[in-house]
Write an enzyme that holds these catalytic residues in place. Sequence first.
Site, PDB file in Angstrom:
ATOM      1  N   ASP A  60       9.551   3.147  -7.009  1.00  0.00           N
ATOM      2  CA  ASP A  60       9.244   1.851  -6.928  1.00  0.00           C
ATOM      3  C   ASP A  60       9.377   1.587  -8.504  1.00  0.00           C
ATOM      4  O   ASP A  60      10.646   1.200  -8.798  1.00  0.00           O
ATOM      5  CB  ASP A  60       7.760   1.587  -6.966  1.00  0.00           C
ATOM      6  CG  ASP A  60       7.121   0.151  -6.739  1.00  0.00           C
ATOM      7  OD1 ASP A  60       7.332  -0.832  -5.870  1.00  0.00           O
ATOM      8  OD2 ASP A  60       6.415  -0.193  -7.801  1.00  0.00           O
ATOM      9  N   GLU A 106      10.963  12.663  -2.308  1.00  0.00           N
ATOM     10  CA  GLU A 106       9.953  11.558  -2.619  1.00  0.00           C
ATOM     11  C   GLU A 106       9.961  10.536  -1.518  1.00  0.00           C
ATOM     12  O   GLU A 106      11.009  10.194  -0.873  1.00  0.00           O
ATOM     13  CB  GLU A 106      10.408  10.609  -3.912  1.00  0.00           C
ATOM     14  CG  GLU A 106       9.717  10.942  -4.942  1.00  0.00           C
ATOM     15  CD  GLU A 106       8.163  10.460  -5.187  1.00  0.00           C
ATOM     16  OE1 GLU A 106       7.579  10.470  -4.234  1.00  0.00           O
ATOM     17  OE2 GLU A 106       8.067  10.128  -6.103  1.00  0.00           O
ATOM     18  N   ASP A 107       8.921   9.956  -1.363  1.00  0.00           N
ATOM     19  CA  ASP A 107       8.799   8.961  -0.103  1.00  0.00           C
ATOM     20  C   ASP A 107       9.434   7.524  -0.667  1.00  0.00           C
ATOM     21  O   ASP A 107      10.336   7.011   0.126  1.00  0.00           O
ATOM     22  CB  ASP A 107       7.202   8.676   0.403  1.00  0.00           C
ATOM     23  CG  ASP A 107       6.353   8.400  -1.025  1.00  0.00           C
ATOM     24  OD1 ASP A 107       6.816   8.591  -2.192  1.00  0.00           O
ATOM     25  OD2 ASP A 107       5.158   8.312  -0.739  1.00  0.00           O
ATOM     26  N   PHE A 128       5.653  -4.413  -0.272  1.00  0.00           N
ATOM     27  CA  PHE A 128       4.997  -3.349   0.044  1.00  0.00           C
ATOM     28  C   PHE A 128       4.650  -2.764   1.498  1.00  0.00           C
ATOM     29  O   PHE A 128       4.323  -3.487   2.419  1.00  0.00           O
ATOM     30  CB  PHE A 128       3.461  -3.722  -0.262  1.00  0.00           C
ATOM     31  CG  PHE A 128       2.327  -2.280  -0.339  1.00  0.00           C
ATOM     32  CD1 PHE A 128       2.452  -1.546  -1.740  1.00  0.00           C
ATOM     33  CD2 PHE A 128       1.652  -2.034   0.514  1.00  0.00           C
ATOM     34  CE1 PHE A 128       1.590  -0.336  -1.787  1.00  0.00           C
ATOM     35  CE2 PHE A 128       0.700  -0.812   0.260  1.00  0.00           C
ATOM     36  CZ  PHE A 128       0.972  -0.203  -1.004  1.00  0.00           C
ATOM     37  N   ARG A 151      -0.724   6.250   7.511  1.00  0.00           N
ATOM     38  CA  ARG A 151       0.195   7.082   6.974  1.00  0.00           C
ATOM     39  C   ARG A 151       0.857   7.696   8.622  1.00  0.00           C
ATOM     40  O   ARG A 151       1.801   8.173   8.508  1.00  0.00           O
ATOM     41  CB  ARG A 151      -0.736   8.264   6.485  1.00  0.00           C
ATOM     42  CG  ARG A 151      -1.002   7.947   5.085  1.00  0.00           C
ATOM     43  CD  ARG A 151      -1.178   9.368   4.202  1.00  0.00           C
ATOM     44  NE  ARG A 151      -1.844   9.332   3.187  1.00  0.00           N
ATOM     45  CZ  ARG A 151      -1.605   8.884   1.965  1.00  0.00           C
ATOM     46  NH1 ARG A 151      -0.530   8.642   1.919  1.00  0.00           N
ATOM     47  NH2 ARG A 151      -2.131   8.650   0.983  1.00  0.00           N
TER      48      ARG A 151
HETATM   49  P1  5GP Z   1       6.506   4.452  -9.075  1.00  0.00           P
HETATM   50  O1  5GP Z   1       5.969   5.343  -9.985  1.00  0.00           O
HETATM   51  O2  5GP Z   1       7.928   4.552  -8.487  1.00  0.00           O
HETATM   52  O3  5GP Z   1       6.293   3.136  -9.402  1.00  0.00           O
HETATM   53  O4  5GP Z   1       5.568   4.570  -7.707  1.00  0.00           O
HETATM   54  C1  5GP Z   1       5.520   5.452  -7.006  1.00  0.00           C
HETATM   55  C2  5GP Z   1       4.356   5.492  -6.078  1.00  0.00           C
HETATM   56  O5  5GP Z   1       3.664   4.243  -5.951  1.00  0.00           O
HETATM   57  C3  5GP Z   1       4.769   6.074  -4.844  1.00  0.00           C
HETATM   58  O6  5GP Z   1       5.158   7.539  -4.683  1.00  0.00           O
HETATM   59  C4  5GP Z   1       3.757   5.382  -3.787  1.00  0.00           C
HETATM   60  O7  5GP Z   1       2.688   6.139  -3.762  1.00  0.00           O
HETATM   61  C5  5GP Z   1       3.454   4.109  -4.490  1.00  0.00           C
HETATM   62  N1  5GP Z   1       4.003   3.056  -3.912  1.00  0.00           N
HETATM   63  C6  5GP Z   1       4.938   2.264  -4.502  1.00  0.00           C
HETATM   64  N2  5GP Z   1       5.487   1.385  -3.633  1.00  0.00           N
HETATM   65  C7  5GP Z   1       4.959   1.391  -2.357  1.00  0.00           C
HETATM   66  C8  5GP Z   1       4.812   0.747  -1.412  1.00  0.00           C
HETATM   67  O8  5GP Z   1       5.599  -0.206  -0.985  1.00  0.00           O
HETATM   68  N3  5GP Z   1       4.240   1.151  -0.377  1.00  0.00           N
HETATM   69  C9  5GP Z   1       3.230   2.250  -0.413  1.00  0.00           C
HETATM   70  N4  5GP Z   1       2.419   2.594   0.311  1.00  0.00           N
HETATM   71  N5  5GP Z   1       3.067   2.819  -1.609  1.00  0.00           N
HETATM   72  C10 5GP Z   1       4.000   2.563  -2.676  1.00  0.00           C
END
Ligand code: 5GP
Length: 181
Positions: free
Chosen positions: A107, A103-104, A157, A170
């Site tokens: 959050d 995973e990137d 962010f 990206r």
């Molecule tokens: P989660 O389900 O953990 O809240 O969020 C997952 C997705 O939200 C990540 O895979 C990503 O696509 C997006 N996301 C969450 N935080 C960030 C951030 O700081 N920057 C970016 N570009 N995407 C984020």
Amino acid sequence: MSKSEVKYYEPPVYLSEPEIKARVRELADRINRDYEGKEVTAICTLKGSVVFYTDLLKFLKVPVVCEFLGMSSYGNHTTSTGEVKVTLDLTEPLIGKHVIIIEDIVDSGLTLSYMLEYLRVKKPSSLKTAALLFKPEALKAKDLKIDYIGFEIPNKFVVGYGLDYAEKFRGLPYIGVIEAY
Ligand code: 5GP
């Protein structure tokens, strides 16, 4: 910042290219040790993880089967419910495989939790998670376990190194912050 201002913006560096590279190599070394003598199925979650995934792959010495999984959230980033739909599915069965989700960023953790549920029923031998970035303050999925974490970051962010804002940034080789977000 409005979406039309995005193309003129150069995000300040939060994590530099060398810092990221060094950490990715450390994570790969750990994976190489943990999976010695085994084959790993590494699942790249689209789209944000592609750069991390390909860099990690270059340092992996264990045999790797590459898989790609596309999931999109029904809500937007701020209202993420963790309800996601599969937009691109795996090509091979996972039964008996050693699987790592790459995973990137984690959050709220709801997306990764959903993925774990989705993959667990496919009966892999083992299922672990790697995330380049983790925002502990934003975590809602409290029982989520991330086995390999690149960097813990504050609740900001970030973009670059695969991560986008409205599909921009990206290709940035570093991780930057969108300050006015
Ligand atoms: P989660 O389900 O953990 O809240 O969020 C997952 C997705 O939200 C990540 O895979 C990503 O696509 C997006 N996301 C969450 N935080 C960030 C951030 O700081 N920057 C970016 N570009 N995407 C984020």
